[in-house]
Design a protein around this motif. Structure first.
Motif, PDB file in Angstrom:
ATOM      1  N   GLN A  66      -3.219  -5.892  -7.039  1.00 15.38           N
ATOM      2  CA  GLN A  66      -3.228  -5.461  -5.639  1.00 15.38           C
ATOM      3  C   GLN A  66      -2.328  -6.353  -4.790  1.00 15.38           C
ATOM      4  OE1 GLN A  66      -7.049  -4.571  -4.009  1.00 15.38           O
ATOM      5  NE2 GLN A  66      -6.192  -3.789  -2.124  1.00 15.38           N
ATOM      6  N   GLU A  67      -2.363  -7.656  -5.042  1.00 12.65           N
ATOM      7  CA  GLU A  67      -1.508  -8.591  -4.292  1.00 12.65           C
ATOM      8  C   GLU A  67      -0.025  -8.299  -4.538  1.00 12.65           C
ATOM      9  OE1 GLU A  67      -0.661 -13.418  -3.942  1.00 12.65           O
ATOM     10  OE2 GLU A  67      -2.371 -12.674  -5.112  1.00 12.65           O
ATOM     11  N   ILE A  68       0.333  -8.035  -5.795  1.00 11.32           N
ATOM     12  CA  ILE A  68       1.736  -7.748  -6.128  1.00 11.32           C
ATOM     13  C   ILE A  68       2.193  -6.449  -5.462  1.00 11.32           C
ATOM     14  CG2 ILE A  68       3.324  -7.155  -7.998  1.00 11.32           C
ATOM     15  CD1 ILE A  68       1.605  -8.945  -9.838  1.00 11.32           C
ATOM     16  N   LEU A  69       1.377  -5.397  -5.559  1.00  8.68           N
ATOM     17  CA  LEU A  69       1.758  -4.097  -5.003  1.00  8.68           C
ATOM     18  C   LEU A  69       1.844  -4.139  -3.481  1.00  8.68           C
ATOM     19  CD1 LEU A  69      -0.254  -1.624  -7.272  1.00  8.68           C
ATOM     20  CD2 LEU A  69       2.179  -2.118  -7.338  1.00  8.68           C
ATOM     21  N   GLU A  70       0.943  -4.880  -2.829  1.00  5.23           N
ATOM     22  CA  GLU A  70       1.004  -4.960  -1.370  1.00  5.23           C
ATOM     23  C   GLU A  70       2.203  -5.774  -0.913  1.00  5.23           C
ATOM     24  OE1 GLU A  70      -2.821  -6.275  -0.024  1.00  5.23           O
ATOM     25  OE2 GLU A  70      -3.709  -4.274  -0.229  1.00  5.23           O
ATOM     26  N   SER A  71       2.665  -6.729  -1.741  1.00  2.71           N
ATOM     27  CA  SER A  71       3.884  -7.464  -1.391  1.00  2.71           C
ATOM     28  C   SER A  71       5.111  -6.566  -1.541  1.00  2.71           C
ATOM     29  CB  SER A  71       4.033  -8.706  -2.280  1.00  2.71           C
ATOM     30  OG  SER A  71       4.299  -8.348  -3.628  1.00  2.71           O
ATOM     31  N   ILE A  72       5.057  -5.629  -2.494  1.00  3.54           N
ATOM     32  CA  ILE A  72       6.151  -4.658  -2.664  1.00  3.54           C
ATOM     33  C   ILE A  72       6.117  -3.614  -1.545  1.00  3.54           C
ATOM     34  CG2 ILE A  72       7.054  -2.822  -4.167  1.00  3.54           C
ATOM     35  CD1 ILE A  72       5.972  -4.400  -6.559  1.00  3.54           C
ATOM     36  N   ALA A  73       4.897  -3.215  -1.139  1.00  2.64           N
ATOM     37  CA  ALA A  73       4.690  -2.180  -0.105  1.00  2.64           C
ATOM     38  C   ALA A  73       5.463  -0.908  -0.423  1.00  2.64           C
ATOM     39  CB  ALA A  73       5.084  -2.713   1.275  1.00  2.64           C
ATOM     40  N   ILE A  77       3.031   5.404  -1.496  1.00  8.11           N
ATOM     41  CA  ILE A  77       2.027   5.100  -2.504  1.00  8.11           C
ATOM     42  C   ILE A  77       0.929   4.266  -1.858  1.00  8.11           C
ATOM     43  CG2 ILE A  77       1.524   3.889  -4.671  1.00  8.11           C
ATOM     44  CD1 ILE A  77       4.326   4.513  -5.602  1.00  8.11           C
ATOM     45  N   ARG A  78      -0.268   4.827  -1.816  1.00  7.81           N
ATOM     46  CA  ARG A  78      -1.382   4.097  -1.221  1.00  7.81           C
ATOM     47  C   ARG A  78      -2.539   3.942  -2.201  1.00  7.81           C
ATOM     48  NH1 ARG A  78      -4.602   5.205   4.483  1.00  7.81           N
ATOM     49  NH2 ARG A  78      -5.570   3.153   4.581  1.00  7.81           N
ATOM     50  N   ARG A  79      -2.830   5.007  -2.958  1.00 11.38           N
ATOM     51  CA  ARG A  79      -3.930   4.946  -3.921  1.00 11.38           C
ATOM     52  C   ARG A  79      -3.400   4.587  -5.306  1.00 11.38           C
ATOM     53  NH1 ARG A  79      -6.619  10.511  -3.908  1.00 11.38           N
ATOM     54  NH2 ARG A  79      -8.013   9.479  -5.405  1.00 11.38           N
ATOM     55  N   VAL A  80      -4.041   3.620  -5.934  1.00 14.04           N
ATOM     56  CA  VAL A  80      -3.641   3.177  -7.275  1.00 14.04           C
ATOM     57  C   VAL A  80      -4.886   3.111  -8.150  1.00 14.04           C
ATOM     58  CG1 VAL A  80      -2.531   1.371  -8.639  1.00 14.04           C
ATOM     59  CG2 VAL A  80      -1.782   1.791  -6.284  1.00 14.04           C
ATOM     60  N   ASN A  81      -4.868   3.803  -9.287  1.00 17.26           N
ATOM     61  CA  ASN A  81      -5.984   3.761 -10.229  1.00 17.26           C
ATOM     62  C   ASN A  81      -5.572   2.892 -11.420  1.00 17.26           C
ATOM     63  OD1 ASN A  81      -8.605   4.473 -11.152  1.00 17.26           O
ATOM     64  ND2 ASN A  81      -7.700   5.936 -12.555  1.00 17.26           N
ATOM     65  N   ILE A  82      -6.263   1.754 -11.568  1.00 16.00           N
ATOM     66  CA  ILE A  82      -5.914   0.796 -12.618  1.00 16.00           C
ATOM     67  C   ILE A  82      -6.802   1.044 -13.835  1.00 16.00           C
ATOM     68  CG2 ILE A  82      -5.668  -1.651 -13.179  1.00 16.00           C
ATOM     69  CD1 ILE A  82      -5.604  -2.191 -10.142  1.00 16.00           C
ATOM     70  N   LEU A 114      -4.062   0.463  -1.222  1.00 14.93           N
ATOM     71  CA  LEU A 114      -3.143  -0.562  -0.745  1.00 14.93           C
ATOM     72  C   LEU A 114      -3.150  -0.607   0.781  1.00 14.93           C
ATOM     73  CD1 LEU A 114      -0.069   0.018  -3.092  1.00 14.93           C
ATOM     74  CD2 LEU A 114      -2.044  -1.475  -3.450  1.00 14.93           C
ATOM     75  N   THR A 115      -3.141  -1.820   1.325  1.00 21.31           N
ATOM     76  CA  THR A 115      -3.027  -2.006   2.765  1.00 21.31           C
ATOM     77  C   THR A 115      -1.597  -1.739   3.189  1.00 21.31           C
ATOM     78  OG1 THR A 115      -4.761  -3.702   2.723  1.00 21.31           O
ATOM     79  CG2 THR A 115      -3.330  -3.632   4.657  1.00 21.31           C
ATOM     80  N   GLN A 116      -1.425  -0.843   4.142  1.00 19.50           N
ATOM     81  CA  GLN A 116      -0.088  -0.488   4.584  1.00 19.50           C
ATOM     82  C   GLN A 116       0.486  -1.549   5.511  1.00 19.50           C
ATOM     83  OE1 GLN A 116       1.509   2.556   3.409  1.00 19.50           O
ATOM     84  NE2 GLN A 116      -0.165   1.997   2.056  1.00 19.50           N
ATOM     85  N   PRO A 117       1.788  -1.869   5.392  1.00 17.23           N
ATOM     86  CA  PRO A 117       2.398  -2.882   6.259  1.00 17.23           C
ATOM     87  C   PRO A 117       2.433  -2.424   7.699  1.00 17.23           C
ATOM     88  CG  PRO A 117       4.074  -1.730   4.993  1.00 17.23           C
ATOM     89  CD  PRO A 117       2.747  -1.282   4.457  1.00 17.23           C
ATOM     90  N   ASN A 118       2.475  -3.386   8.637  1.00 17.46           N
ATOM     91  CA  ASN A 118       2.544  -3.087  10.064  1.00 17.46           C
ATOM     92  C   ASN A 118       3.789  -2.256  10.362  1.00 17.46           C
ATOM     93  OD1 ASN A 118       3.625  -3.848  12.920  1.00 17.46           O
ATOM     94  ND2 ASN A 118       1.439  -4.308  12.986  1.00 17.46           N
ATOM     95  N   ILE A 119       3.605  -1.122  11.061  1.00 18.79           N
ATOM     96  CA  ILE A 119       4.705  -0.194  11.303  1.00 18.79           C
ATOM     97  C   ILE A 119       5.816  -0.827  12.118  1.00 18.79           C
ATOM     98  CG2 ILE A 119       3.577   0.759  13.355  1.00 18.79           C
ATOM     99  CD1 ILE A 119       5.797   2.656  10.835  1.00 18.79           C
TER     100      ILE A 119
END
Length: 302
Positions: A66-73, A77-82, A114-119
């Protein structure tokens, strides 16, 4: 002009699944975890594989991904099933394979949002990148081109100013669109948010509970001595289905007993069984579930 073809981070940010997997594999290489992914029905289906169960411990691996994907933003893509399992031979249709038999194919599965980045920050970053690209000449500085630059210096300055003004105008339009969306969007959010919040709260509560379900007296299992693997899986399935409603200490103790029974049966799978290696892993996994259920029983008493 910045070469975007070889910029993996930028491609991943734009939503390229191949680029996302490349970055994940680079960052997870030390832990021995390899990933594959498919974007399906609005969800990024992610498969994590490793040689042993210790490398696929759920909580730290989910947090790291989750940390890696949120840094990529990644865009859109918001929902991720691991999904996780012990490494197997290459399967082109692995998503179909695990979807048809999740209990036997996977060690565990967990969906994250995933938490979306500030617009505003995103618009500023996009504008900064556009301005940097527009401010650079798109030709190489050969001796001939340097001469042309000197001759037409004022002309190029005017062109660059025009490009920058165009970028500023575009950014202003984007900001204006965001402001309009923020004002009108709140009305829509007010209608949708109560139901969505209730759904997310319910999902979060279920995920936070250890999936160590309870077996009620009516859920009897016929145990076949000829197939301890199948019997153990059936007991585990019943435990998994009932534990979502367990609340009392007595119920958690019954759950612990069922998981222990499933673990004991898995330990009796013979070496010539075609799923012997998986049985060894499940033996330890079910034992951990049993121990966790006993802890829940002690918590319920207090």
């Amino acid at each position: 002009m910045i070469d975007r073809i070889n910029d993996i981070a930028w491609q991943a940010h734009q939503g390229s699944v191949a680029a996302i997997i490349q970055l994940l594999n680079e960052k997870l290489a030390k832990s021995g975890v390899r990933t594959r992914a498919i974007f399906s029905d609005g969800v990024l289906q992610l498969l994590c594989e490793a040689a042993n169960i210790e490398q696929l411990e759920q909580s730290p691996l989910v947090d790291q991904i989750q940390e890696i994907l949120e840094s990529i933003a990644p865009r859109n893509i918001r929902r991720v099933n691991i999904n996780s399992r012990i490494v197997r031979e290459q399967q082109l249709l692995w998503l179909k394979e695990i979807s048809s038999d999740r209990e036997n194919q996977l060690l565990w599965s967990h969906e994250i949002t995933l938490t979306q980045p500030n617009i505003i920050k995103q618009l500023i970053n996009d504008f900064t990148q556009a301005q940097a690209e527009l401010g650079k000449p798109s030709f190489a500085k050969t001796p001939v081109s340097r001469s042309l630059v000197l001759v037409n210096k004022e002309k190029h300055k005017n062109k660059n100013k025009t490009k920058i003004l165009a970028a500023v105008s575009l950014c202003s339009l984007l900001l204006l669109g965001w402001v309009i969306y923020a004002k009108l969007g709140n009305k829509i959010k007010n209608l949708i948010q109560p139901e969505a919040s209730k759904s997310l709260t319910t999902q979060s509560t279920k995920e936070n509970q250890i999936q160590l379900p309870l077996i009620t007296p009516n859920n009897s299992v016929s145990e076949s001595p000829d197939d301890p693997f199948g019997t153990a899986v059936r007991i585990a399935n019943q435990a998994s289905a009932s534990g979502k409603v367990a609340t009392s200490s007595t119920q958690w103790l019954e759950i612990a007993a069922k998981w222990q029974r499933a673990s004991d049966l898995m330990s009796t799978v013979p070496k010539n069984h075609n799923r012997y290696q998986e049985a060894k892993i499940r033996t330890q996994l079910y034992k951990k579930y049993s121990e966790a259920a006993q802890k829940e029983a002690h918590k319920s008493k207090s």
